[in-house]
Every structure is written in structure tokens, then in C-alpha cells.
Design a protein around this motif. Structure first.
Motif, PDB file in Angstrom:
ATOM      1  N   VAL A   1     -40.988 -23.496  11.441  1.00 45.54           N
ATOM      2  CA  VAL A   1     -42.189 -23.974  10.824  1.00 45.54           C
ATOM      3  C   VAL A   1     -41.931 -25.366  10.327  1.00 45.54           C
ATOM      4  O   VAL A   1     -42.922 -26.103  10.391  1.00 45.54           O
ATOM      5  CB  VAL A   1     -42.357 -23.133   9.622  1.00 45.54           C
ATOM      6  CG1 VAL A   1     -43.434 -23.214   8.752  1.00 45.54           C
ATOM      7  CG2 VAL A   1     -42.812 -21.632  10.151  1.00 45.54           C
TER       8      VAL A   1
ATOM      9  N   VAL B   1     -42.516 -28.145  13.076  1.00 42.22           N
ATOM     10  CA  VAL B   1     -43.981 -28.129  13.565  1.00 42.22           C
ATOM     11  C   VAL B   1     -44.510 -29.019  12.411  1.00 42.22           C
ATOM     12  O   VAL B   1     -45.169 -30.145  12.982  1.00 42.22           O
ATOM     13  CB  VAL B   1     -44.575 -26.749  13.588  1.00 42.22           C
ATOM     14  CG1 VAL B   1     -46.163 -26.787  13.942  1.00 42.22           C
ATOM     15  CG2 VAL B   1     -44.085 -26.089  14.823  1.00 42.22           C
ATOM     16  N   PHE B   2     -44.365 -28.737  11.303  1.00 42.52           N
ATOM     17  CA  PHE B   2     -45.162 -29.298  10.025  1.00 42.52           C
ATOM     18  C   PHE B   2     -44.636 -30.801  10.145  1.00 42.52           C
ATOM     19  O   PHE B   2     -45.340 -31.771  10.078  1.00 42.52           O
ATOM     20  CB  PHE B   2     -44.776 -28.722   8.608  1.00 42.52           C
ATOM     21  CG  PHE B   2     -45.806 -28.042   8.173  1.00 42.52           C
ATOM     22  CD1 PHE B   2     -46.876 -28.961   7.487  1.00 42.52           C
ATOM     23  CD2 PHE B   2     -45.980 -26.629   8.318  1.00 42.52           C
ATOM     24  CE1 PHE B   2     -48.094 -28.104   7.032  1.00 42.52           C
ATOM     25  CE2 PHE B   2     -47.066 -26.089   7.826  1.00 42.52           C
ATOM     26  CZ  PHE B   2     -48.186 -26.902   7.292  1.00 42.52           C
TER      27      PHE B   2
ATOM     28  N   LEU C   1     -46.266 -32.678  12.811  1.00 44.08           N
ATOM     29  CA  LEU C   1     -47.812 -32.884  12.360  1.00 44.08           C
ATOM     30  C   LEU C   1     -48.007 -33.742  11.334  1.00 44.08           C
ATOM     31  O   LEU C   1     -48.992 -34.675  11.344  1.00 44.08           O
ATOM     32  CB  LEU C   1     -48.646 -31.644  12.046  1.00 44.08           C
ATOM     33  CG  LEU C   1     -48.650 -30.506  13.215  1.00 44.08           C
ATOM     34  CD1 LEU C   1     -48.940 -29.229  12.806  1.00 44.08           C
ATOM     35  CD2 LEU C   1     -49.599 -31.084  14.242  1.00 44.08           C
TER      36      LEU C   1
ATOM     37  N   ASN D   1     -47.632 -19.847   5.125  1.00 47.66           N
ATOM     38  CA  ASN D   1     -47.194 -18.709   6.151  1.00 47.66           C
ATOM     39  C   ASN D   1     -46.915 -17.409   5.170  1.00 47.66           C
ATOM     40  O   ASN D   1     -46.331 -17.539   4.152  1.00 47.66           O
ATOM     41  CB  ASN D   1     -46.081 -19.032   7.034  1.00 47.66           C
ATOM     42  CG  ASN D   1     -45.266 -17.945   7.455  1.00 47.66           C
ATOM     43  OD1 ASN D   1     -44.110 -17.534   6.679  1.00 47.66           O
ATOM     44  ND2 ASN D   1     -45.620 -16.981   8.469  1.00 47.66           N
TER      45      ASN D   1
ATOM     46  N   ALA E   1     -52.436 -30.491   8.573  1.00 49.02           N
ATOM     47  CA  ALA E   1     -51.782 -29.928   9.465  1.00 49.02           C
ATOM     48  C   ALA E   1     -51.887 -28.458   9.529  1.00 49.02           C
ATOM     49  O   ALA E   1     -51.855 -27.933  10.693  1.00 49.02           O
ATOM     50  CB  ALA E   1     -50.475 -30.268   8.745  1.00 49.02           C
ATOM     51  N   TYR E   2     -52.191 -27.745   8.415  1.00 47.40           N
ATOM     52  CA  TYR E   2     -52.294 -26.355   8.593  1.00 47.40           C
ATOM     53  C   TYR E   2     -53.461 -25.979   9.343  1.00 47.40           C
ATOM     54  O   TYR E   2     -53.270 -25.125  10.286  1.00 47.40           O
ATOM     55  CB  TYR E   2     -52.436 -25.614   7.150  1.00 47.40           C
ATOM     56  CG  TYR E   2     -52.830 -24.159   7.124  1.00 47.40           C
ATOM     57  CD1 TYR E   2     -51.899 -23.283   7.124  1.00 47.40           C
ATOM     58  CD2 TYR E   2     -53.991 -23.708   7.290  1.00 47.40           C
ATOM     59  CE1 TYR E   2     -51.844 -22.142   7.209  1.00 47.40           C
ATOM     60  CE2 TYR E   2     -54.127 -22.299   7.175  1.00 47.40           C
ATOM     61  CZ  TYR E   2     -53.099 -21.368   7.105  1.00 47.40           C
ATOM     62  OH  TYR E   2     -53.318 -20.086   7.224  1.00 47.40           O
TER      63      TYR E   2
ATOM     64  N   GLU F   1     -52.707 -27.086  16.798  1.00 47.75           N
ATOM     65  CA  GLU F   1     -51.302 -26.932  17.258  1.00 47.75           C
ATOM     66  C   GLU F   1     -50.676 -25.793  16.415  1.00 47.75           C
ATOM     67  O   GLU F   1     -49.682 -25.089  16.738  1.00 47.75           O
ATOM     68  CB  GLU F   1     -50.598 -28.252  16.868  1.00 47.75           C
ATOM     69  CG  GLU F   1     -50.786 -29.330  18.121  1.00 47.75           C
ATOM     70  CD  GLU F   1     -52.063 -30.199  17.639  1.00 47.75           C
ATOM     71  OE1 GLU F   1     -52.910 -29.956  16.652  1.00 47.75           O
ATOM     72  OE2 GLU F   1     -52.025 -31.529  18.455  1.00 47.75           O
ATOM     73  N   TYR F   2     -50.772 -26.141  14.818  1.00 45.70           N
ATOM     74  CA  TYR F   2     -50.049 -25.148  13.962  1.00 45.70           C
ATOM     75  C   TYR F   2     -50.700 -23.596  14.075  1.00 45.70           C
ATOM     76  O   TYR F   2     -49.944 -22.821  14.157  1.00 45.70           O
ATOM     77  CB  TYR F   2     -50.493 -25.583  12.560  1.00 45.70           C
ATOM     78  CG  TYR F   2     -49.724 -24.592  11.730  1.00 45.70           C
ATOM     79  CD1 TYR F   2     -48.238 -24.922  11.525  1.00 45.70           C
ATOM     80  CD2 TYR F   2     -50.296 -23.822  10.753  1.00 45.70           C
ATOM     81  CE1 TYR F   2     -47.666 -24.058  10.755  1.00 45.70           C
ATOM     82  CE2 TYR F   2     -49.765 -23.082   9.593  1.00 45.70           C
ATOM     83  CZ  TYR F   2     -48.145 -23.138   9.708  1.00 45.70           C
ATOM     84  OH  TYR F   2     -47.613 -22.390   8.617  1.00 45.70           O
TER      85      TYR F   2
END
Lengths: 180, 327, 494
Positions: free
Chosen positions: B49, B52-53, B56, B122, B279-280, B284-285
């Protein structure tokens, strides 16, 4: 795993055998006493640890096992030394003790690492690293006109490789921020 | 001579460094790389996580966002590193539910109040899984057997002693009117080793999130019995909730949030919150989380702080009752 | 067959091949710096792989890790600074060869037999994954406990010099491993209220301290300004490897097979594999006395085993989605991102992808040979630098490497403490390698023992109740007791 050695009919199991006649600074008696002391220390410290609820085991288990092993090995070494007629704890002078300035150089090296630990966060990686490499080279008798450029180049190469390429957050110095 | 010169230069550098530190104000934030501290190891779910963040946020903020794993100490080391960093927006981190547990265990004085919580990104409900070889293939049968047998007959695993899934199981047992230690907890280094051990016949059940057992569920080695959530999970539509299975209303979930050290300047905080929200919401996320079977849950700064505060109180209660809190 | 052709088509594209080449160079660079690990190389590649197709993404990671693990042998052989605990198993032999002016042959052996081990592991991965994965699933804490004890026993028996001093070293490592909170009871031990110590003794800074910093300190006190080699190194990287292969075919096969098998177990990895293989090699060697003095035999077997284990770790990862080590854990994450869910379904749904991964494995192990040659040649020039110039720079690398593993200056503190400890151990003929293994395996030993006892309700008999556990247990006990019994019998006869 088992070395049968040169004289098989008299050979003891590997861990009961005395071999390797190199210059040993602390003899078996000395190490045996150290092990017994360590065993007692670990045993005492393990008294502070607890078991898991409803179990006979917990965080005390491993230290207690290690304490037992250290005690057994220490007693074995002491016993073997006494049987071999070598019952005095002895420490020999290391061979480098004759080199002039060796001990001083050793202490300076350790102080340099300690200095890096203390200063790098506040001063930044680059100046501290240059200082460390430069002083250690001078201590090891590199001429200063070699040592100065070498220390600067080495530091910059390391800094670029780690901070830029490998994204390691080496401590920055304000005015050298352009390097990052 | 040389040495004295070096010292003088050093002193100069110290003062220059301090000057520079104060002059970096927020007007042009961000203008240099940002560190994203992840308190758990590379390869785990929190690391994924975080990465990925980071990727982004990097696109949005226009500066590199570097993931830094600060692992060990059951998360204490990494959470301390986030809290102790300068609140200048150049250090952020992924904060996990352990922040609501470690201070009850007496491991640290840090609580969620030492952070500026930016968002909750999440949430994963706990689950209940058994091996496919198990004789109990539904929750009611398992619970019946647990109740019938003496304390300690059944064993469970999935985190360390006093870890989040241990609490989830203890809380469920209490909700069913049993002692929290009626099922013996076998500490493991995480859900994956716990599940592997269960399949090898070492333990009877694993109460971790179902996402963590997904590949073994697909391989028909693991049977998911229940989800500790209000509603069934999208990724596991056939798995009933605890309430559906036993009639007991019990939920338990872990979350991940993005946080910064307490005291962020307002404009920096606003910039970060906007970037995190974008980003959330990115494709992609959303795809990444769905593909891995992770639960999507959004809460902005204020709501996230409320959720985390509420969990802090409820986890403290369970830990005290289960004897897992420090006196 | 069409599936394999499809797989080849996926791999043999200019863009994919370019990715493989670039990540190979990257892995070689990261691995050859002490303190930087293959795991770190993988983690750094993850954000880049987000923007790639599945095949190049996996190819980048597979190639970089294979290179990084071989490259870890380079500082081990040249400077006695092993890059991984696995290469610590044979570092004494490799470094002794360097001091005899045979650095190129030592590294050549590490390179060639790493590649062979890796290819062997890949072939097993291609042909026997499902079966091996089934066996691996039978391992629980009882079996792992015995495997760890076996690995630790090997470290004591193979270390040069007195066994009593090897045991002291092992005890030091095991004791250092008890520090911190990551133990089964979750209780802080020996942390003195320090937050950083809660995480325990990280083995990378400890390893850099014990091996590399102690070496720097020795250079400082010996005050020698000479470079390592007087004349040129004429041993050649590849020249003697064909001879080594013909001389040690059994060793190569045994090392590769054992390494792949141990690597396939999710709870054991390349480090245990390399140590057990080195011990097996010494046990069955006709020249036992040469081990540890610059003998290539152990290097051949353990080197093959090491890389076999790296391929083996993919077996449970692909078949059941269970990570065999931290690298495969990251890769499983990347696979999910790419919409490929590891597990039995992937063999049915996307067979061409799995075959493409196999092809990449083979390619990576082949491309390792020329790139490794370049890396060895480049690194070898280091040996002609005078020691008093080289050592300060190495110390800088040690510091940065210790820092980088967890990005904290506390790593440098650990490095300093263990550097002094390693120096004192060296001075007293206490071997260092067993301490490293104790540090790495100590937590596994404790974890598997305690959890086994909880599961068995405190009954020791449980360690012999499961068939594989019983076999491993009896074997371990035999290793320790047979020499004692044989000695007692010989004694009684006299």
C-alpha cells in the motif's frame, strides 16, 4: 562434518580434541571463566522474563537454554585446562602490540566511527564522511595530497550512488542540498 | 593544522545547516524529495500500500516520494520514526492499527495523538479460516466444538502474541461467552506463516483477514468460514458474516492510514490531503486494492482521527480483559 | 508446445531483452556493495514495474535478484565481506584463494556454479513444482525446528580450528539474536528502554561489523601499506571451471538438488542451504583438511546450492502463493498488481505467462556469465589499490551500507559494536561465521521451538511424532552422537 585427522586410532571426537596451535591470546582457562561468568549473568537476567500465559515456556526459555550451554562449555574448558596442567588464566600479547602507534591508530579509527554516529545527523553526510576518510587515510600514512582528493571523490561517488540512485536518505547538509 | 581546519569547517557547516533548516518554509512545498516511512517489512501488505501511494503521490506532487522501511519491534520502531520526524511535510508514513495497541502493552508512550492523521485509506475485516481437511466446515460447528472441549484444546495462529488477529479472536470468544484464552494462541510471524502452519496440521484455525488467505482458498487448501464484518465482503460473496453464522454481532477490522508527525503547517497539510485524496480515487489504486483483495475504505482527516480514537478505546478494553495489556 | 512458443514470443522482444539487460546491470551493482541486499534491489524495482507489462516486470525482478545474489560473493571473496549470510558459509575459502592470488578463479567458480545451480533449480521449478510444493506444505514448526538445529550443527562442525571456539561463536550469535521484542512472547529483552533495540540486532550491520570492520581494524593495527596482490592474478575467471566441473560433478549435482529442495520450503532459505551444503561437501570430501584454506570444492557445492535455493523459493510462491523468502513476497505483490493471482489457477489460466517466467529464469542465469565476468574484472582492479587508501574507503561503504538497511544511524552503532567484537574474536581464533548463522537462525530456532511446545501441550515426544520431523530429528542426533560413540568404542578396545 567429522574430521578424522591424521591418527585415527587415537582420535577423540572433534569437539573433545585439542588442535590448532596458532597464537591464541586468551587460553582455554580464560575463555572458560568468561563463559561461566556470562552464563551466570544471562541466568540472572532471565529471571526478569516471563512465560506465556498457561505455558511452561516463554521469553525466558531461550536465555535459560543459552545460559545452560555456556555453563556446560565453560566447565568443560576449565576442566580440560586443569587436566592438561594449564590451570592459570593467561592472555598473550597480540603480535601487533609491537608496532609503534598501532593502539593509537586503532583508537582513532573507533573514535572516527563514533564521531560519524554523533555528527552525521546534524552536520550532514558529506562533510562528516570527507572528514572520516581523510583523517583515517592520514592515520594510515597516506600523503595528504593523495588523501584529500581521494576522500572528496570517494564521498561524492558514494553519496551520488546511494542517495540518488538507490534512494537511501543519507543526512543532508543545508547548503549541499543541490547534490541530492 | 589540517585537523583544526576541518573542525572549523565543521562548525561552519553546522550553522549553515541550521540556517537552511529554518529557511525551508512552506511557500514552495514540496521542493525536495519526501520520505514515506513504512513500519513493516518489504513484501507485506502495508509495504505494498505504501509503495502504490508513493508512486501516485510522486506523480501528483512532482517530487520523488521514497519508501523507507523502518521495521521491527512489532511496529514500534517505524511508528516512532514517523512521530519523531520534523513536521515539515517531508516525512510522512503509513500508520497501522498497532498504534492503538502498543501503548496499552507498555511498549511506548506514543498514541495516535502524536500524529497529524491525513486519511484512512484501507480497512480489512478479520475472518475465520480453517484447513480444508478440518472436520469443522462451518462456523457454528467449530464454535460448538470449541465450547464442548476443555480450554486449550483448540489452537489458533496468525500474528504474534497480543497481535491484532489474536485480539480479534479473543474478542470474538468473549462475545460468544467464552474466556478470551479458551483457544490457545500460537504466536507466528504473520498471517502467511500461520496459514501455512494450519495447512500443515499445526494449528486449527487462523482468524486473519480473508485476503491474506486468498491464494490458499483458491487452491482449495483453506476454507473460509466467516467474515468479522457487518456485511459480506465483495471479494468473498459466499462467506457469511459472524452474525449470519452464529447470531452474535461481532466485527473486527484493521485499517491503514497515512499520517505525518504532529504539528504540520496548515498549507502543507492541505496540499498533502488533496494529493492523498486524488491518489485514493485514482484507477490505479482502486484496481490494485481490488486485485489484491484488500478492502477499500476512505475517511478524510477528521473522520479518520475519530475512527482511530474509537478503536484505541475499544482495543484497550479487549486487551485489558484478555490480560494482554501491561498493568 | 504452442504455449512454449507463445512464451518465447513474450520474452524475445527487444524491449523485454533491454529490460533484462538493464536490470541485470542494476542487480550486479547493488549486490556487489556490502550491506545492500537482493531484497533491496527488488523493492527499488517495484515502483518502476508498475508501468510495465507483466512479463518485463517479472523479468526485471528475476534478473536483478539473480545477479545481486551472485554479486554478493564479490566483496566476500575480495575483501572478506560477504554480501549475504549465505555467502558467509564459504567466505573463508574464497578469501583465502584471493590471498593466494587466485581471486579470479574463486569468483569464477562462484559465478559458474551459481549459474548452474540456478539453472538446475529452474528446471526443477518447470518440471516438479506441484509435487515439491505438496511436500513443502507438510513442513510445520516441528520440521523447521530440526532443520534449524541441523543448520546450526553444520556451522559448528565445519568452522576451522577448535570446535569449542566455534561453539563460543555460535553462542555469541544466538545470544545477540535474543535482543528485541520480536520473540514468540512479544516481551522486550535486553533493550534497556531503547526504541531501536526493540527491533533487535539487524544482521546486515552485524555482519558488516563482524567481517568487514574487523578487517579494517586489523589493517589499521598491522600498518601495512601494500596492496593485496604482488604480481598479477593469472588464475583466470573461466579457465579452471571446466576442470572443476569434471572433478566435482557429484558435488555440483548434490549442491544444486539440496539447495533447490531447501529453498522450496517457505520457512527456510538460501542461508541454511549454503551451510548444510558446505558441511555435506566437507563431510564427503577426500580432502577435508583443505577446507577453509582456499579450497574450491566447498565453494563449488555451496555456491550451486545457494542459487538453487533462490530458484526453489519460487516453487511454493507460484503453486500456492506462499512466499519462500522476502523477494518472492514482493514478487507475489507485483503479480497481484498485474492481475495475475499466483496459485494453482495461474497454471491453468495463464500458462504462457508461467512459461515466460521460466524462460526469463534461464536467460537470467545465462546472461549472468558475461556480466559477472565484467563485474569480477572491474572489482578486481580494487585489489591493486594500496591497502591504506582502500581501507578508509571501505569503511565508508560499511557505514553507508549499515545505515541503508533500515535507514537509521543505529545501524552504524551496531556495526561499530560488532566490529570491535569481530576484531576481538579474530584475535582469539574464534571463527566469525557461526556467530552470523546463530544471529540469522536464532529467532527461527526459538520461534519454532516455542510454537511447537505450545501446539504439543509441552510434550517433547511431539518432535518425533510426525514422519518428516522424526527423520530429521534422528539424523541430527546421529550427527552429534556417532562421533562420540565411535570414539568411546575405540577407547574401550584399547
Amino acid at each position: 562434518m567429522i574430521d578424522t585427522g591424521a591418527a585415527p586410532q587415537r582420535a577423540a571426537p572433534l569437539f573433545l580434541r585439542q588442535h590448532g596451535d596458532g597464537p591464541v591470546k586468551l587460553n582455554d582457562m580464560f575463555l572458560g571463566l568468561l563463559l561461566v561468568a556470562a552464563a551466570i549473568g544471562i541466568w540472572l537476567s532471565a529471571q526478569n522474563f516471563s512465560r506465556l500465559p498457561n505455558q511452561a515456556y516463554g521469553s525466558e526459555t531461550m536465555p535459560l537454554v543459552l545460559s545452560g550451554l555456556a555453563m556446560a562449555l565453560g566447565v568443560f574448558l576449565i576442566g580440560r585446562s586443569i587436566l592438561a596442567g594449564d590451570a592459570l588464566p593467561r592472555a598473550m600479547r597480540p603480535e601487533w602490540a609491537g608496532n609503534p602507534g598501532a593502539l593509537g591508530a586503532l583508537l582513532v579509527t573507533l573514535a572516527l566511527i563514533a564521531g560519524y554516529i554523533a555528527l552525521s545527523g546534524r552536520v550532514g553526510f558529506v562533510p562528516v564522511a570527507v572528514g572520516l576518510v581523510l583523517i583515517l587515510m592520514l592515520v594510515m600514512q597516506v600523503r595528504w595530497w593523495v588523501a584529500l582528493p581521494m576522500s572528496i571523490v570517494a564521498t561524492l561517488v558514494v553519496q551520488q550512488a546511494f542517495a540518488r540512485l538507490l534512494l537511501v536518505p543519507l543526512p543532508r547538509s543545508g547548503f549541499l542540498g543541490f547534490l541530492w | 593544522m589540517l585537523r583544526r581546519h576541518f573542525l572549523a569547517t565543521g562548525a561552519m557547516l553546522v550553522s549553515a545547516g541550521m540556517l537552511a533548516a529554518t529557511s525551508v518554509a512552506a511557500q514552495d512545498y514540496p521542493e525536495r524529495p519526501i520520505q514515506m516511512i513504512v513500519p513493516w517489512g518489504a513484501g507485506g501488505g502495508t509495504d505494498a500500500v505504501g509503495r502504490v501511494f508513493a508512486a501516485l503521490l510522486q506523480d501528483d506532487l512532482g517530487v520523488p516520494v521514497n519508501v523507507v522501511n523502518r521495521t521491527g519491534g512489532s511496529g514500534v520502531v517505524g511508528h516512532s520514526a514517523i512521530a519523531n520526524a520534523e513536521p515539515d511535510g517531508y516525512t510522512i508514513g503509513i500508520m497501522t492499527i498497532e498504534i492503538d495497541m502498543m501503548h496499552w502493552q507498555g511498549l511506548t508512550d506514543l498514541t495516535y495523538e502524536d500524529y497529524d492523521i491525513l486519511a484512512l485509506v484501507n480497512a480489512d475485516p478479520g475472518g475465520l479460516m480453517v484447513s480444508s481437511d478440518s472436520e469443522y466446515q462451518d462456523t457454528a460447528a467449530l464454535l460448538e466444538a470449541i465450547k464442548a472441549e476443555p480450554k486449550g484444546t483448540f489452537k489458533a495462529s496468525g500474528t504474534g502474541q497480543g497481535g491484532i488477529w489474536h485480539l480479534g479472536l479473543a474478542g470474538w470468544l468473549m462475545a460468544e461467552g467464552l474466556d478470551p484464552d479458551h483457544v490457545t494462541w500460537v504466536p507466528s510471524e504473520g498471517a502467511a506463516p500461520g496459514i501455512t502452519d494450519m495447512v500443515a496440521g499445526g494449528v486449527d484455525m487462523v482468524p486473519s483477514s480473508l485476503a491474506e488467505g486468498r491464494s490458499m482458498i483458491e487452491a482449495d487448501r483453506v476454507t473460509p468460514l466467516a467474515s468479522m464484518s457487518d456485511e459480506r465482503q465483495d471479494a468473498f460473496p459466499d462467506v457469511p458474516t459472524i452474525e449470519e453464522a452464529t447470531g452474535t454481532d461481532y466485527t473486527h477490522a484493521v485499517w491503514r492510514s497515512v499520517a505525518a508527525p504532529d504539528g504540520l503547517p496548515d498549507d502543507v497539510k492541505a496540499r498533502l490531503e488533496a494529493a492523498i485524496k486524488a491518489a485514493y480515487e485514482s484507477d490505479e489504486y482502486q484496481t490494485f486494492m481490488k486485485d489484491r483483495g484488500f478492502g477499500l475504505r476512505w475517511a478524510g482527516a477528521e473522520e479518520a482521527t475519530e475512527i482511530i480514537a474509537a478503536d484505541d478505546a475499544s482495543l484497550g478494553k479487549v486487551m485489558k480483559e484478555a490480560g494482554l495489556a501491561a498493568e | 508446445m504452442p504455449v512454449i512458443l507463445e512464451a518465447l514470443g513474450l520474452v524475445f522482444q527487444p524491449s523485454v531483452l533491454l529490460v533484462i539487460l538493464a536490470s541485470a546491470a542494476f542487480g550486479m551493482f547493488v549486490g556487489s556493495i556490502p550491506g545492500l541486499t537482493a531484497t533491496m534491489a527488488t523493492a527499488l524495482l517495484v515502483p518502476i514495474t508498475f508501468f510495465m507489462d507483466p512479463v518485463p516486470a517479472i523479468a526485471a525482478i528475476v534478473t536483478a535478484t539473480a545477479m545481486a545474489i551472485f554479486a554478493g560473493d564479490i566483496p566476500g571473496a575480495l575483501l572478506r565481506m560477504p554480501g549475504t549470510p549465505a555467502s558467509a558459509a564459504y567466505v573463508e575459502d574464497a578469501y583465502a584463494m584471493t590471498r593466494k592470488g587466485r581471486a579470479e578463479e574463486a569468483l569464477g567458480a562462484a559465478l559458474v556454479f551459481s549459474a548452474i545451480g540456478g539453472i538446475f533449480g529452474t528446471i526443477v521449478l518447470m518440471t516438479a513444482s506441484p509435487i515439491l510444493a505438496e511436500v513443502a506444505l507438510k513442513f510445520s514448526s516441528f520440521e523447521y525446528f530440526w532443520l534449524v538445529v541441523l543448520g546450526l550443527s553444520c556451522a559448528v562442525f565445519v568452522s576451522p580450528g577448535k570446535v569449542s571456539r566455534g561453539l563460543i561463536s555460535l553462542l555469541i550469535g544466538l545470544f545477540a539474536a535474543t535482543v528485541g521484542i520480536d520473540n514468540p512472547a512479544g516481551e522486550p529483552r535486553y533493550t534497556f528502554g531503547n526504541v531501536e533495540l526493540l527491533a533487535g540486532v539487524q544482521f546486515i550491520p552485524a555482519m558488516i561489523g563482524l567481517f568487514a570492520v574487523s578487517e579494517v581494524l586489523r589493517a589499521v593495527v598491522s600498518r601495512s601499506n601494500k596492496s593485496f596482490k604482488g604480481g598479477g592474478d593469472r588464475s583466470g575467471i573461466f579457465r579452471n571451471q571446466w576442470r572443476n566441473l569434471r572433478r566435482y560433478p557429484v558435488q555440483v549435482l548434490r549442491g544444486s538438488a539440496l539447495g533447490t529442495a531447501i529453498g522450496a520450503l517457505p520457512g527456510a532459505g538460501a542461508d541454511i542451504a549454503a551451510w548444510i551444503s558446505y558441511a555435506v561437501s566437507k563431510r564427503f570430501s577426500r580432502q577435508k583438511e583443505k577446507f577453509g584454506t582456499g579450497h574450491v570444492e566447498g565453494l563449488v557445492e555451496a555456491g550451486a546450492s545457494n542459487n538453487g535455493a533462490v530458484s526453489g523459493a519460487w516453487i511454493p510462491a507460484l503453486v500456492f502463493g506462499i512466499p519462500g523468502d522476502s523477494i518472492t513476497a514482493i514478487v507475489i505483490g507485483v503479480l497481484y498488481i498485474k492481475g495475475i493471482n499466483p496459485g494453482p489457477m495461474v497454471f491453468i489460466n495463464d500458462p504462457q505467462l508461467i512459461y515466460a517466467v521460466f524462460v526469463v529464469f534461464l536467460l537470467a542465469n545465462i546472461i549472468m556469465l558475461p556480466l559477472g565476468w565484467v563485474a569480477i574484472k572491474a572489482a578486481g582492479t580494487m585489489l591493486s589499490v594500496p591497502r591504506n587508501v582502500l581501507m578508509p574507503i571501505i569503511l565508508l561503504f560499511c557505514i553507508v551500507g549499515s545505515f541503508a538497511i533500515n535507514n537509521t544511524v543505529f545501524g552504524v552503532v551496531l556495526m561499530l559494536i560488532f566490529g570491535v567484537l569481530g576484531f576481538l574474536m579474530d584475535e582469539n581464533d574464534i571463527p566469525i561465521a557461526p556467530a552470523i548463522l546463530g544471529l540469522v537462525l536464532g529467532p527461527m530456532l526459538e520461534q519454532n521451538f516455542i510454537t511447537s511446545m505450545i501446539k504439543a501441550d509441552g510434550s517433547f515426544a511431539a518432535f518425533f511424532e510426525r514422519p518428516i520431523a522424526a527423520g530429521l530429528g534422528l539424523f541430527t542426533i546421529a550427527i552429534w552422537s556417532i562421533p562420540l560413540i565411535a570414539w568411546a568404542i575405540r577407547r574401550a578396545k584399547r
